[in-house]
Write a protein that holds these residues in place. Sequence first.
Motif, short mmCIF file in Angstrom:
data_model
loop_
_atom_site.label_atom_id
_atom_site.label_comp_id
_atom_site.label_asym_id
_atom_site.label_seq_id
_atom_site.Cartn_x
_atom_site.Cartn_y
_atom_site.Cartn_z
N TRP A 92 -20.49 33.25 -29.75
CA TRP A 92 -19.18 33.89 -29.60
C TRP A 92 -18.74 33.80 -28.14
CZ3 TRP A 92 -23.48 36.95 -30.95
CH2 TRP A 92 -23.97 37.79 -29.95
N GLN A 93 -17.45 34.04 -27.94
CA GLN A 93 -16.89 33.98 -26.59
C GLN A 93 -16.67 35.39 -26.07
OE1 GLN A 93 -13.04 32.03 -26.09
NE2 GLN A 93 -13.71 31.16 -24.15
N GLU A 94 -17.07 35.61 -24.84
CA GLU A 94 -16.91 36.91 -24.20
C GLU A 94 -15.58 36.99 -23.47
OE1 GLU A 94 -21.63 37.93 -23.57
OE2 GLU A 94 -20.50 37.09 -21.89
N GLU A 218 -17.84 41.00 -26.06
CA GLU A 218 -17.27 39.96 -26.90
C GLU A 218 -15.77 40.17 -27.08
OE1 GLU A 218 -17.93 38.22 -31.46
OE2 GLU A 218 -19.14 39.89 -30.69
#
Length: 331
Positions: A92-94, A218
């Motif tokens: 996932w992208q933070e 996230e």
Amino acid sequence: MSVSSGDGPARLELPPGYVLRPCRGHEDHGAMAAVRLGCAERDRIDARSVVEGLPTAAEIAEASAELDDPSGNQALVEHDGGVVGYCTIRRWQERDGTWLYLHRGYLLPRHRGRGIGSALLDWAESRIRRLVRQHGTARTAVIGANAMASEQEATALLLDAGYRRVFSLVELELADLRQLPGGRPLPAGVRVGAVDPGSYRAAWGTVVDSYAGAAFTERWPFERFLATADPTCWRAAWDREDMAGVALCSVHRRDATVGEVEELSVRKESRRLGLGRALLRDGLRCLREHGAETARLYTGTANPHRSYDLYESVGFRRRNEHVRYRKPLSV
């Protein structure tokens, strides 16, 4: 032996009799749940944890379905025809743009100390490097791993492999929802009540804004918030017409006696007014009214807003610690 890592096999050394293979989907989920159960006593796993407990085969199937590639991003270890361990990769992208590629492995205790855990770790890192090249995220990607503080062997494995601890989550429990402390008067013009669909975006924004500047968080798009919305025990505080804080609470799907405080957020300009305590008490009372007997929540050990003090003042006590590790990526 070898197992596909996406754009070619990763060749890993395992002792004789052990085989590493991709996940085959539904037929493996029961065996994966059995591995988790088999690790519980040795690793002191809390079955009622809302962070990482003991999932059923159906819950593992649900989590697997959310992966980008359920077969390619899960590897199982077999011994004498039975599954003895497995590893899962998700990403996932933070908020700061970092792409986190997180691997999590489990191995039955009687098979530890033979190099199996190291082989799973090598597979995960090899697979992640291939994924990073495919996704074109090398400039912002890092490798991550989780382990509970009670998982001594997993912790030692990660530290020996060059991982460093970056933060931890502490899980707390309020053992008896019948025993809630008294409340305090709210400031003039402030009221607490339920959250209706017309206030969903304000509730989401209140939570998102509370994490502004926080590391390792996230991204949480509004669409994902809507997809899991269950407002039965959601409570909000309004300062006249403006939402000042929220407590997003829910009853555990598998065990209706357990409630969870998923989020407790108060806007910066409304802190230190007693809103967090009032929201928490109201959310806990709602959980009790819907059958919950105990409540769980988790918070970062480095939380700058001293929420830990608030939770302890209401009666929550520490149960578990979940640690996140990271390692720089070398593609």
